[in-house]
Design an enzyme around this catalytic site. Structure first.
Site, PDB file in Angstrom:
ATOM      1  CD1 TRP A  31      20.867  31.858  83.982  1.00 36.30           C
ATOM      2  CD2 TRP A  31      20.833  32.459  81.939  1.00 36.30           C
ATOM      3  NE1 TRP A  31      20.862  33.121  83.966  1.00 36.30           N
ATOM      4  CE2 TRP A  31      20.810  33.727  82.382  1.00 36.30           C
ATOM      5  CE3 TRP A  31      20.396  32.436  80.217  1.00 36.30           C
ATOM      6  CZ2 TRP A  31      20.473  34.835  82.237  1.00 36.30           C
ATOM      7  CZ3 TRP A  31      20.192  33.958  79.836  1.00 36.30           C
ATOM      8  CH2 TRP A  31      20.230  35.092  80.718  1.00 36.30           C
ATOM      9  CD  GLU A  44      27.288  32.762  85.714  1.00 34.14           C
ATOM     10  OE1 GLU A  44      27.743  33.980  85.540  1.00 34.14           O
ATOM     11  OE2 GLU A  44      26.290  32.592  86.335  1.00 34.14           O
ATOM     12  N   GLY A  88      29.318  40.362  71.198  1.00 35.29           N
ATOM     13  CA  GLY A  88      30.480  41.224  71.339  1.00 35.29           C
ATOM     14  C   GLY A  88      31.479  40.557  72.361  1.00 35.29           C
TER      15      GLY A  88
END
Length: 376
Positions: A31, A44, A88
């Site tokens: 990123w 993020e 998750g």
């Protein structure tokens, strides 16, 4: 405690040393390839409560499926959650999806550079807004997360509990004073990188730190004692049982309705046994697994042996899940309360369903030995 704005020379020294160190030592993370606001937002959101190492492979995979705001906004929620699988905290995926839709709807598919507009996006709090605005637009917006918080607490020898509102407010104030008017994004990343690579939670590597001569904790010999963190509540324990129900080579699965922790997810019929119930599997009073399966799916079953026991963590819970094999005796799949679908699927189709991490591990165990579960 040192005051980070008491000396302009100290501020410039911190900024210069940290940026120079970052230029030499920063990790090559996907990123960081450019300043595309979309890529920064995705990274993020993924990095919340997840390590950079764990995110790297998922990031590239997600970007191949949803390369920009338009592609993500146009996708169905199920597809987004499926692409998120393995990371998750699936609420993050739903927030990211909704944020993309708002960027497309309200801003023509272009991330705004206005702090108020960025903070209004779903799932974007103060830290994430600062990360996006500084990295994508080089605006001098501060950031504060676990790594930078630790660096600042040591740099300033702040001895208050970092979990309190007063300490967080003070450290936000310090971060705002430290962030430079230019190269703000690099500085913020450098602060986080220093916390990740050098100024770790235990045994900080002060000899390798570019800020050691400027660090009040290091000067005072407090680097191992700071930051101070109040005790967190112990995880709440719970237990569940599920049945892997076989019939004519197929396995029974059910899908949860929204809202709730596992909204839209598929699972093997599972009931709550005792203790904490983070997924809301209780029927209001204890039931046996056979009765639970019938209520959840409309299928009457005969239970076999316990085949697997595992533990999974979710929010502030640690849940023990026991899985048993079962054979269908009668009935047609009908979803019970809280579920939208119940169906028979081929074991090979489990890979195409959106499952929790615990559900995915159980599915893998089933596929590894179909005969053991009555599906061979």
């Amino acid at each position: 405690m040192a005051d980070c704005d008491e000396d302009a020379g100290w501020l410039e020294n911190v900024r210069g040393r940290l940026l120079a160190w970052y230029g030499e030592e920063k990790r090559d993370l996907p990123w960081r390839a450019d300043r595309d606001p979309y890529r920064i937002l995705v990274s993020e959101v993924m990095l919340v409560q997840t390590t950079a190492a764990a995110v790297a492979a998922h990031f590239e995979r997600f970007l191949r499926v949803f390369p920009d705001f338009g592609a993500l906004a146009a996708a169905e929620e199920d597809a987004v959650v499926k692409a998120w699988e393995g990371l998750g905290y699936y609420r993050r995926a739903r927030h990211l999806h909704e944020a993309a839709r708002r960027v497309v709807t309200l801003h023509g598919g272009v991330m705004p550079d206005d702090p108020v507009a960025v903070r209004a996006l779903p799932g974007v709090g103060r830290y994430m807004a600062g990360a996006i605005l500084s990295q994508a637009f080089d605006l001098p917006e501060p950031i504060l997360e676990a790594n930078s918080q630790r660096v600042l607490a040591r740099l300033l020898a702040w001895e208050g509990d970092v979990n309190t509102a007063a300490t967080r407010a003070r450290l936000w104030e310090a971060a705002a004073r430290l962030v430079p008017p230019r190269r703000a994004g690099e500085f913020n990343q450098a602060l986080m990188e220093l916390g990740a690579l050098v100024c770790g939670p235990r045994a900080p590597r002060c000899l390798a730190c570019p800020l050691s001569a400027l660090c009040e904790a290091n000067r005072s010999g407090l680097q191992d004692a700071l930051p101070k963190v109040g005790e967190r509540p112990a995880p709440r324990g719970g237990s569940e049982a599920c049945a892997v129900v076989a019939s004519h080579g197929e396995v029974l699965v059910v899908r949860r309705k929204p809202p709730g922790l596992w909204a839209g997810f598929w699972e093997f019929p599972t009931i709550h046994l005792e203790g904490a119930d983070p997924a809301g599997r209780s029927f209001g009073h204890p039931v046996e697994l056979v009765e639970g399966v019938r209520r959840l799916t409309g299928i009457n079953v005969r239970l076999g042996e316990k085949r697997r026991s595992s533990t999974y963590a979710v929010t502030n819970h640690r849940v023990v899940l026991e899985a048993r094999s079962a054979i269908a005796l009668s009935g047609a799949p009908v979803p019970g309360p809280g579920f939208s679908e119940a169906r028979w699927v081929a074991p090979s189709a489990l890979a195409d369903l959106t499952l929790s991490a615990a559900g995915r591990r159980l599915a893998s165990a089933v596929l590894a030995d179909l005969a053991d579960w009555g599906l061979g």
